[in-house]
Design a protein around this motif. Structure first.
Motif, PDB file in Angstrom:
ATOM      1  N   GLU A 268       6.928  39.532 -32.445  1.00 52.44           N
ATOM      2  CA  GLU A 268       6.572  40.841 -31.902  1.00 52.44           C
ATOM      3  C   GLU A 268       7.715  41.831 -32.166  1.00 52.44           C
ATOM      4  N   LYS A 269       7.371  42.980 -32.654  1.00 59.04           N
ATOM      5  CA  LYS A 269       8.328  44.059 -32.873  1.00 59.04           C
ATOM      6  C   LYS A 269       7.728  45.345 -32.323  1.00 59.04           C
ATOM      7  N   GLY A 270       8.230  45.725 -31.176  1.00 57.91           N
ATOM      8  CA  GLY A 270       7.675  46.903 -30.518  1.00 57.91           C
ATOM      9  C   GLY A 270       6.239  46.647 -30.122  1.00 57.91           C
ATOM     10  N   ASP A 271       5.358  47.546 -30.564  1.00 55.38           N
ATOM     11  CA  ASP A 271       3.940  47.395 -30.264  1.00 55.38           C
ATOM     12  C   ASP A 271       3.207  46.559 -31.310  1.00 55.38           C
ATOM     13  N   ALA A 272       3.948  46.114 -32.317  1.00 57.12           N
ATOM     14  CA  ALA A 272       3.315  45.363 -33.411  1.00 57.12           C
ATOM     15  C   ALA A 272       3.519  43.858 -33.247  1.00 57.12           C
ATOM     16  N   ILE A 273       2.490  43.104 -33.616  1.00 50.46           N
ATOM     17  CA  ILE A 273       2.549  41.634 -33.632  1.00 50.46           C
ATOM     18  C   ILE A 273       2.214  41.177 -35.047  1.00 50.46           C
ATOM     19  N   PHE A 274       3.036  40.353 -35.579  1.00 52.77           N
ATOM     20  CA  PHE A 274       2.726  39.801 -36.895  1.00 52.77           C
ATOM     21  C   PHE A 274       3.100  38.318 -36.933  1.00 52.77           C
ATOM     22  N   TYR A 275       2.480  37.622 -37.891  1.00 52.23           N
ATOM     23  CA  TYR A 275       2.683  36.182 -38.026  1.00 52.23           C
ATOM     24  C   TYR A 275       3.348  35.885 -39.367  1.00 52.23           C
ATOM     25  N   GLU A 276       4.234  34.939 -39.326  1.00 55.60           N
ATOM     26  CA  GLU A 276       4.913  34.485 -40.545  1.00 55.60           C
ATOM     27  C   GLU A 276       4.554  33.022 -40.768  1.00 55.60           C
ATOM     28  N   GLU A 277       4.102  32.726 -41.943  1.00 54.11           N
ATOM     29  CA  GLU A 277       3.666  31.356 -42.264  1.00 54.11           C
ATOM     30  C   GLU A 277       4.568  30.763 -43.329  1.00 54.11           C
ATOM     31  N   LYS A 278       4.965  29.518 -43.106  1.00 52.52           N
ATOM     32  CA  LYS A 278       5.875  28.829 -44.020  1.00 52.52           C
ATOM     33  C   LYS A 278       5.348  27.419 -44.291  1.00 52.52           C
ATOM     34  N   THR A 279       5.346  27.014 -45.554  1.00 46.97           N
ATOM     35  CA  THR A 279       4.934  25.656 -45.928  1.00 46.97           C
ATOM     36  C   THR A 279       6.173  24.773 -46.064  1.00 46.97           C
ATOM     37  N   LEU A 280       6.186  23.671 -45.308  1.00 45.08           N
ATOM     38  CA  LEU A 280       7.328  22.747 -45.312  1.00 45.08           C
ATOM     39  C   LEU A 280       6.896  21.406 -45.883  1.00 45.08           C
ATOM     40  N   LYS A 281       7.615  20.929 -46.896  1.00 48.13           N
ATOM     41  CA  LYS A 281       7.294  19.670 -47.568  1.00 48.13           C
ATOM     42  C   LYS A 281       8.453  18.692 -47.448  1.00 48.13           C
ATOM     43  N   PRO A 282       8.144  17.396 -47.437  1.00 46.77           N
ATOM     44  CA  PRO A 282       9.229  16.408 -47.432  1.00 46.77           C
ATOM     45  C   PRO A 282       9.948  16.397 -48.772  1.00 46.77           C
ATOM     46  N   ASP A 283      11.202  16.002 -48.738  1.00 43.30           N
ATOM     47  CA  ASP A 283      11.998  15.917 -49.961  1.00 43.30           C
ATOM     48  C   ASP A 283      11.696  14.595 -50.653  1.00 43.30           C
ATOM     49  N   ARG A 284      11.417  14.671 -51.952  1.00 46.70           N
ATOM     50  CA  ARG A 284      11.077  13.464 -52.732  1.00 46.70           C
ATOM     51  C   ARG A 284      12.149  12.387 -52.611  1.00 46.70           C
ATOM     52  N   LYS A 285      13.418  12.787 -52.478  1.00 50.48           N
ATOM     53  CA  LYS A 285      14.498  11.803 -52.420  1.00 50.48           C
ATOM     54  C   LYS A 285      14.493  11.021 -51.106  1.00 50.48           C
ATOM     55  N   ASN A 286      13.759  11.507 -50.104  1.00 45.83           N
ATOM     56  CA  ASN A 286      13.675  10.803 -48.823  1.00 45.83           C
ATOM     57  C   ASN A 286      12.470   9.867 -48.735  1.00 45.83           C
ATOM     58  N   ILE A 287      11.798   9.660 -49.867  1.00 42.32           N
ATOM     59  CA  ILE A 287      10.628   8.770 -49.917  1.00 42.32           C
ATOM     60  C   ILE A 287      10.959   7.557 -50.789  1.00 42.32           C
ATOM     61  N   THR A 288      10.724   6.382 -50.260  1.00 39.12           N
ATOM     62  CA  THR A 288      10.919   5.151 -51.021  1.00 39.12           C
ATOM     63  C   THR A 288       9.586   4.423 -51.135  1.00 39.12           C
TER      64      THR A 288
END
Length: 328
Positions: A268-288
């Motif tokens: 929220e910024k003042g009278d405005a509301i907005f959404y931020e979307e982020k895609t999070l993926k696992p790191d290939r090096k952390n997969i065995t």
């Protein structure tokens, strides 16, 4: 002697069993009880405990003339006498009678054709030879032919479904072939996390998966159930068409996709509301991953159509395990 009332009840039950197997059944003159015809096959039925009558039935050849075509009749005996042995007719005792009577009722409920084993001889003795291997929770028994080693050891899931049980599951008459289909059994583990602003997203995962080494179909299997033993002599082993590296890369890609999350943060910024979307993926090096080739046993029944049944799980397959096979 089998009393008249008992024989009538036995005859009525045998009629229900044969009709569940899609035979057209009619009563015949004594000393026989029923005749049954299906797809050019003729079957004569006798329900009796009389040794002399059974002996005459066993040694007599019967034929049926239909539309100027002569058919040699098979013979089916139901007797309560355990000591009687025949050579030229299928012999059912109490065990077979109870089994098929129950399966006939089930076949009627699920609208499926009942499959009968009409091999000449004492049926119970044949199944008794196979009693050494009981199939886990399903209770199905492996046949003597399945227990015969081939001298070839494979890392495979055990055969828990007998040939006759597979034919009954398939719901068709036909020749059954035991085949071992190659799979890559993969154990995967993922760890790590990502933090975005006030959101923490973990990527922990641990499990098993299996990929068909011929057509790429994926299954969920527990690798702890695999055994390294000899397979039956009459079984067929199929070749892999997909490499271990290809299967492993596919498993990792699918795991990353499954663990990937989209995070949406409200601001929220003042009278405005907005959404931020982020895609999070696992790191290939952390997969065995740890992959090894194993085999899954499958019964393939070829009759008017081809039907496959998983010999480990007992599942009727809707998709073929192999290329070039069309399953209906």
């Amino acid at each position: 002697m089998m009393e008249h009332d008992m024989r009538e009840k036995a005859k009525n039950a045998m009629r229900l069993i044969l009709e569940a197997a899609r035979f057209e059944v009619e009563e015949v003159d004594e000393p026989l009880d029923l005749s049954a015809v299906r797809d050019g096959d003729c079957l004569l039925v006798l329900c009796s405990n009389d040794a002399d009558l059974i002996g005459q039935f066993d040694k007599t050849n019967y034929s049926l003339m239909v539309d100027d075509h002569e058919m040699t009749c098979k013979k089916l005996l139901f007797t309560l006498e355990k000591d009687i042995v025949t050579e030229n007719c299928t012999q059912w005792g109490i065990d077979e009678f109870v089994q098929y009577a129950g399966e006939a009722v089930l076949a009627d409920i699920v609208a499926r054709e009942l499959t009968l084993d009409l091999t000449p001889g004492k049926a119970k003795a044949k199944r008794g030879a196979a009693a050494g291997s009981t199939a886990g929770s399903g209770g199905a028994q492996a046949t003597a032919a399945e227990d015969e080693p081939a001298g070839i050891s494979l890392l495979h899931f055990p055969v828990k479904l007998s040939e006759q049980a597979a034919i009954r599951t398939a719901g068709i008459q036909g020749a059954a072939k035991l085949r071992f289909i190659p799979y890559y059994l993969i154990h995967y583990a993922s760890s790590g996390e990502q933090v975005y602003k006030d959101r923490r997203v973990p990527f922990d995962a641990d499990g098993w998966g299996a990929i068909n080494a011929i057509n790429g179909i994926k299954l969920d299997l527990d690798g702890k159930l695999v055994e390294d033993t000899e397979i039956p002599a009459n079984a067929e082993v199929s070749d892999a068409h997909i490499t271990k590296e290809e299967a492993t890369e596919r498993m990792v890609t699918e795991l990353i996709e499954r663990l990937t999350q989209k995070v949406r943060i409200k601001q929220e910024k003042g009278d405005a509301i907005f959404y931020e979307e982020k895609t999070l993926k696992p790191d290939r090096k952390n997969i065995t991953v740890d992959a090894k080739q194993v085999y899954i046993p499958v019964w393939q029944i070829r009759g008017k159509k081809i039907v496959e049944v998983n010999a480990f799980t007992g599942e009727l397959l809707s998709e073929p395990m192999d290329e070039g096979v069309e399953v209906f």
